[in-house]
Design an enzyme around this catalytic site. Sequence first.
Site, PDB file in Angstrom:
ATOM      1  N   ASP A  22      47.345  34.990  32.281  1.00  0.00           N
ATOM      2  CA  ASP A  22      46.259  34.650  33.214  1.00  0.00           C
ATOM      3  C   ASP A  22      45.024  35.528  32.999  1.00  0.00           C
ATOM      4  O   ASP A  22      43.952  35.227  33.525  1.00  0.00           O
ATOM      5  CB  ASP A  22      46.734  34.793  34.667  1.00  0.00           C
ATOM      6  CG  ASP A  22      47.700  33.685  35.057  1.00  0.00           C
ATOM      7  OD1 ASP A  22      47.767  32.656  34.353  1.00  0.00           O
ATOM      8  OD2 ASP A  22      48.401  33.846  36.077  1.00  0.00           O
ATOM      9  N   ARG A  54      42.129  26.334  28.966  1.00  0.00           N
ATOM     10  CA  ARG A  54      41.474  27.655  28.897  1.00  0.00           C
ATOM     11  C   ARG A  54      41.174  28.110  27.486  1.00  0.00           C
ATOM     12  O   ARG A  54      40.442  29.094  27.321  1.00  0.00           O
ATOM     13  CB  ARG A  54      42.295  28.712  29.645  1.00  0.00           C
ATOM     14  CG  ARG A  54      42.124  28.622  31.133  1.00  0.00           C
ATOM     15  CD  ARG A  54      42.672  29.811  31.874  1.00  0.00           C
ATOM     16  NE  ARG A  54      42.516  29.587  33.308  1.00  0.00           N
ATOM     17  CZ  ARG A  54      43.357  29.999  34.235  1.00  0.00           C
ATOM     18  NH1 ARG A  54      44.421  30.688  33.893  1.00  0.00           N
ATOM     19  NH2 ARG A  54      43.116  29.747  35.507  1.00  0.00           N
ATOM     20  N   LYS A  77      48.761  36.534  44.275  1.00  0.00           N
ATOM     21  CA  LYS A  77      48.923  35.093  44.530  1.00  0.00           C
ATOM     22  C   LYS A  77      50.356  34.644  44.223  1.00  0.00           C
ATOM     23  O   LYS A  77      50.956  33.905  44.996  1.00  0.00           O
ATOM     24  CB  LYS A  77      47.906  34.344  43.659  1.00  0.00           C
ATOM     25  CG  LYS A  77      47.877  32.846  43.854  1.00  0.00           C
ATOM     26  CD  LYS A  77      46.531  32.273  43.494  1.00  0.00           C
ATOM     27  CE  LYS A  77      46.280  32.144  42.001  1.00  0.00           C
ATOM     28  NZ  LYS A  77      46.992  31.003  41.387  1.00  0.00           N
ATOM     29  N   SER A  78      50.912  35.077  43.111  1.00  0.00           N
ATOM     30  CA  SER A  78      52.269  34.656  42.733  1.00  0.00           C
ATOM     31  C   SER A  78      53.287  35.129  43.761  1.00  0.00           C
ATOM     32  O   SER A  78      54.176  34.378  44.176  1.00  0.00           O
ATOM     33  CB  SER A  78      52.642  35.238  41.373  1.00  0.00           C
ATOM     34  OG  SER A  78      51.903  34.625  40.361  1.00  0.00           O
ATOM     35  N   ARG A 116      55.647  32.955  46.690  1.00  0.00           N
ATOM     36  CA  ARG A 116      57.101  33.135  46.796  1.00  0.00           C
ATOM     37  C   ARG A 116      57.480  33.633  48.185  1.00  0.00           C
ATOM     38  O   ARG A 116      58.491  33.200  48.746  1.00  0.00           O
ATOM     39  CB  ARG A 116      57.578  34.098  45.706  1.00  0.00           C
ATOM     40  CG  ARG A 116      57.544  33.428  44.324  1.00  0.00           C
ATOM     41  CD  ARG A 116      57.514  34.447  43.212  1.00  0.00           C
ATOM     42  NE  ARG A 116      57.634  33.835  41.906  1.00  0.00           N
ATOM     43  CZ  ARG A 116      56.632  33.236  41.236  1.00  0.00           C
ATOM     44  NH1 ARG A 116      55.423  33.147  41.776  1.00  0.00           N
ATOM     45  NH2 ARG A 116      56.841  32.714  40.035  1.00  0.00           N
ATOM     46  N   GLY A 120      49.248  24.905  40.949  1.00  0.00           N
ATOM     47  CA  GLY A 120      50.379  24.554  40.094  1.00  0.00           C
ATOM     48  C   GLY A 120      51.657  25.229  40.555  1.00  0.00           C
ATOM     49  O   GLY A 120      52.751  24.657  40.477  1.00  0.00           O
ATOM     50  N   ARG A 157      47.854  17.977  35.378  1.00  0.00           N
ATOM     51  CA  ARG A 157      48.696  19.015  34.757  1.00  0.00           C
ATOM     52  C   ARG A 157      50.128  18.519  34.521  1.00  0.00           C
ATOM     53  O   ARG A 157      50.660  17.738  35.305  1.00  0.00           O
ATOM     54  CB  ARG A 157      48.650  20.291  35.610  1.00  0.00           C
ATOM     55  CG  ARG A 157      47.237  20.871  35.594  1.00  0.00           C
ATOM     56  CD  ARG A 157      47.134  22.164  36.309  1.00  0.00           C
ATOM     57  NE  ARG A 157      47.895  23.218  35.666  1.00  0.00           N
ATOM     58  CZ  ARG A 157      48.070  24.413  36.195  1.00  0.00           C
ATOM     59  NH1 ARG A 157      47.528  24.705  37.364  1.00  0.00           N
ATOM     60  NH2 ARG A 157      48.768  25.322  35.554  1.00  0.00           N
ATOM     61  N   GLN A 170      56.995  29.447  36.675  1.00  0.00           N
ATOM     62  CA  GLN A 170      57.043  28.353  37.648  1.00  0.00           C
ATOM     63  C   GLN A 170      58.262  27.477  37.403  1.00  0.00           C
ATOM     64  O   GLN A 170      58.987  27.111  38.332  1.00  0.00           O
ATOM     65  CB  GLN A 170      55.762  27.513  37.558  1.00  0.00           C
ATOM     66  CG  GLN A 170      54.527  28.282  37.992  1.00  0.00           C
ATOM     67  CD  GLN A 170      53.234  27.539  37.723  1.00  0.00           C
ATOM     68  OE1 GLN A 170      53.250  26.440  37.160  1.00  0.00           O
ATOM     69  NE2 GLN A 170      52.122  28.117  38.124  1.00  0.00           N
TER      70      GLN A 170
HETATM   71  C1  S3P Z   1      52.679  31.658  37.859  1.00  0.00           C
HETATM   72  C2  S3P Z   1      53.140  31.467  36.589  1.00  0.00           C
HETATM   73  C3  S3P Z   1      52.266  31.228  35.433  1.00  0.00           C
HETATM   74  C4  S3P Z   1      50.829  31.635  35.750  1.00  0.00           C
HETATM   75  C5  S3P Z   1      50.372  31.110  37.067  1.00  0.00           C
HETATM   76  C6  S3P Z   1      51.245  31.661  38.180  1.00  0.00           C
HETATM   77  C7  S3P Z   1      53.652  31.887  38.939  1.00  0.00           C
HETATM   78  O1  S3P Z   1      52.303  29.859  35.106  1.00  0.00           O
HETATM   79  O2  S3P Z   1      49.979  31.201  34.728  1.00  0.00           O
HETATM   80  O3  S3P Z   1      49.039  31.481  37.317  1.00  0.00           O
HETATM   81  O4  S3P Z   1      53.266  32.318  40.045  1.00  0.00           O
HETATM   82  O5  S3P Z   1      54.851  31.644  38.706  1.00  0.00           O
HETATM   83  P1  S3P Z   1      53.480  29.194  34.215  1.00  0.00           P
HETATM   84  O6  S3P Z   1      54.730  29.240  34.980  1.00  0.00           O
HETATM   85  O7  S3P Z   1      53.023  27.798  33.954  1.00  0.00           O
HETATM   86  O8  S3P Z   1      53.533  30.017  32.965  1.00  0.00           O
END
Ligand code: S3P
Length: 444
Positions: free
Chosen positions: A324, A355, A22-23, A27, A94, A122, A173
């Site tokens: 996560d 969480r 997903k991350s 990107r 997020g 958030r 993030q």
């Molecule tokens: C993510 C960063 C993390 C992670 C989220 C995905 C990302 O959050 O918990 O599920 O893709 O950059 P934070 O940047 O708030 O730590």
Amino acid sequence: MKLIVEPATGPLNGTITVPGDKSIGHRALLFSLLSQTPVRVLGLGDGADNGRSAKAITALGAKVAKDGAAIVITGTGLDGMTAPAAPIDCGNSGTTIRMLCGLLAGQRFATTLVGDESLSKRPMRRVIEPLAKMNASITGKGTGVDIIPPLTVGLASGPLAALDYTLPMASAQVKTAILLAGLYADGATSVTEPGPSRDHSERMLAYLGAPLTVRGRTTTIDTRGWDRRLAGAGFEVPADPSSSAFLVAAALVAGAGEVRLPGVCVNPTRTGFLDAIAAMGGQVALEDHRDAGPEPTATLVVRGAAHELRATEIAGDLAVRSIDELPILAVLAARARGTTVVRDAEELRVKESDRIATTCAMLRSFGITCEAHPDGFTVEGRPDGALEPGNVHAEGDHRIAMAAAVAGLVASGTTHIDDADNVATSYPGFAAAMTSLGATIRTA
Ligand code: S3P
């Protein structure tokens, strides 16, 4: 949606191709918007969150087309984005909203970003504060404690200013948002972070030709002498280690003939859960290692009867590298001998749910003693005998729902998990994958 899980009747078995990370998917989509050449993305996950990023870049002027199993993104380059016709809906994501803040900070038009009920609670100050220092204009709803969506993002006046910023928390993030804004600033923008948050942005922006350097915990974008051109042929998105963690844990607690998950991203900033499992005495083999592209991959393999696990402590950098996966590690802790302690994980308070609270409530529903702390929790393991059948409210949090489903495999009766629709944000095929491994799980 509800998930209904029956106790496992035997070891799990099979090979599952877990969807794209997903991350990395977010990107691949958002960075391709900035590319001057079409970018081919193979292996993008089918989760709703990545879908939000795909829609967002379309709203900003990119074209997204299917090409067999891949998608091809024709971006706008740094300077060709167009003002979206309507607010961009980031849903539950997020990563989409925070990275968009960075992308949009240098644009000469204003964009409104909205989200679902959970995202609308958030905290966004963490991203607004540094970007405002760079001369972006970002407004949101003030709560007194923080700033929450809807957000309106654009350029205040003049160009963005470079910034040297130390993050108060390890957040990929926020780091990414600042680096993206840094592409639009004159000079060197640096971000220093207190812990090893995931580094996909660094790898992928460098691949596209961004003027990026990493020294220790400091990443710098220095635009001096740069031709403002990003370009690249494509990204291959490896399987998501965070989604894989649920299947690995299922195989560890229920036992496995052999469970194989090929092509999983084993970037060291993402493998904290494997280190925690190893410390607990669980055995996960890494086979078929590849380190060809920007991200290393391996096949994760679990074999053998339910693994005998022992308690551990998860803190410091390990907590950052498994942030996560802490809900599913908590389920493993519930099956481990002894008391497991998770510390330095206050970031869990501001994820898709709180969480720390939802993980503890989930475990208690299985009869496990779990005590919440401001920055983590303590789990009293119960390695012998079955757990009580759970009646879990997932609070709309995909990872709580999937963690509960794994715990349900070792309960003495049927487990019910309510408010589990958001499993679709990261892993729509989760129940089907569990079923194909031999678990009995259905949706209602
Ligand atoms: C993510 C960063 C993390 C992670 C989220 C995905 C990302 O959050 O918990 O599920 O893709 O950059 P934070 O940047 O708030 O730590």
